[in-house]
Motif scaffolding. Structure first.
Motif, PDB file in Angstrom:
ATOM      1  N   UNK A  38       7.381  -4.531  -7.484  1.00 23.30           N
ATOM      2  CA  UNK A  38       7.079  -5.935  -7.175  1.00 23.30           C
ATOM      3  C   UNK A  38       6.414  -6.066  -5.812  1.00 23.30           C
ATOM      4  N   UNK A  39       6.907  -5.310  -4.848  1.00 27.21           N
ATOM      5  CA  UNK A  39       6.334  -5.356  -3.500  1.00 27.21           C
ATOM      6  C   UNK A  39       4.867  -4.908  -3.532  1.00 27.21           C
ATOM      7  N   UNK A  40       4.583  -3.856  -4.303  1.00 30.38           N
ATOM      8  CA  UNK A  40       3.198  -3.402  -4.447  1.00 30.38           C
ATOM      9  C   UNK A  40       2.339  -4.487  -5.092  1.00 30.38           C
ATOM     10  N   UNK A  41       2.890  -5.150  -6.110  1.00 30.80           N
ATOM     11  CA  UNK A  41       2.155  -6.232  -6.773  1.00 30.80           C
ATOM     12  C   UNK A  41       1.898  -7.393  -5.818  1.00 30.80           C
ATOM     13  N   UNK A  42       2.864  -7.666  -4.929  1.00 26.73           N
ATOM     14  CA  UNK A  42       2.667  -8.715  -3.924  1.00 26.73           C
ATOM     15  C   UNK A  42       1.455  -8.397  -3.058  1.00 26.73           C
ATOM     16  N   UNK A  43       1.352  -7.150  -2.626  1.00 32.20           N
ATOM     17  CA  UNK A  43       0.238  -6.754  -1.772  1.00 32.20           C
ATOM     18  C   UNK A  43      -1.102  -6.866  -2.519  1.00 32.20           C
ATOM     19  N   UNK A  44      -1.112  -6.436  -3.747  1.00 27.52           N
ATOM     20  CA  UNK A  44      -2.339  -6.517  -4.542  1.00 27.52           C
ATOM     21  C   UNK A  44      -2.722  -7.977  -4.764  1.00 27.52           C
TER      22      UNK A  44
END
Length: 128
Positions: A38-44
């Protein structure tokens, strides 16, 4: 006062039992891994929003942030359960895993310490 049923009488003796603390640690690790996704998706999504996404879309990103925080919180609670669970508490995890569609998750929850469970990769991305 009615006596409570003795839990060991409900356990099928042929099923292997997993300590509750160990299962809790395995679940905590899975939630932490999901939070990292989820954190990676937030950044993207944040990078995409810099290109001029509508305010409505940007505000919906807050839901992704909330999801990340919830996953971290649940992971922390399960980790603490694992630390404080009595060594006598055990459970058969097979009934809990029935119908779980992610085969790699099932493998990791069954035997996280076994080398074969460590390297299991997720399958292809599925868009419903």
């Amino acid at each position: 006062m009615t006596p409570k049923p003795h839990l060991t009488s409900m356990i099928d003796p042929s099923e292997s039992l997993t300590p509750v603390g160990e299962l809790s640690r395995r679940l905590a690790a899975e939630l932490m891994s999901a939070a990292a996704v989820c954190r990676d998706c937030e950044h993207i999504a944040g990078d995409l929003a810099k290109g001029g996404a509508a305010l409505e879309s940007i505000s919906r990103l807050q839901a992704l942030d909330e999801l990340t925080q919830r996953l971290h919180g649940l992971s922390d609670v399960l980790q603490r359960i694992g630390q404080h669970a009595s060594g006598e508490w055990s459970i058969s995890i097979e009934p809990l895993l029935e119908g779980l569609g992610l085969a790699d998750l099932v493998v990791r929850l069954r035997a996280v310490d076994e080398p074969a469970a460590q390297g299991v990769e997720a399958g292809e991305l599925d868009f419903f």
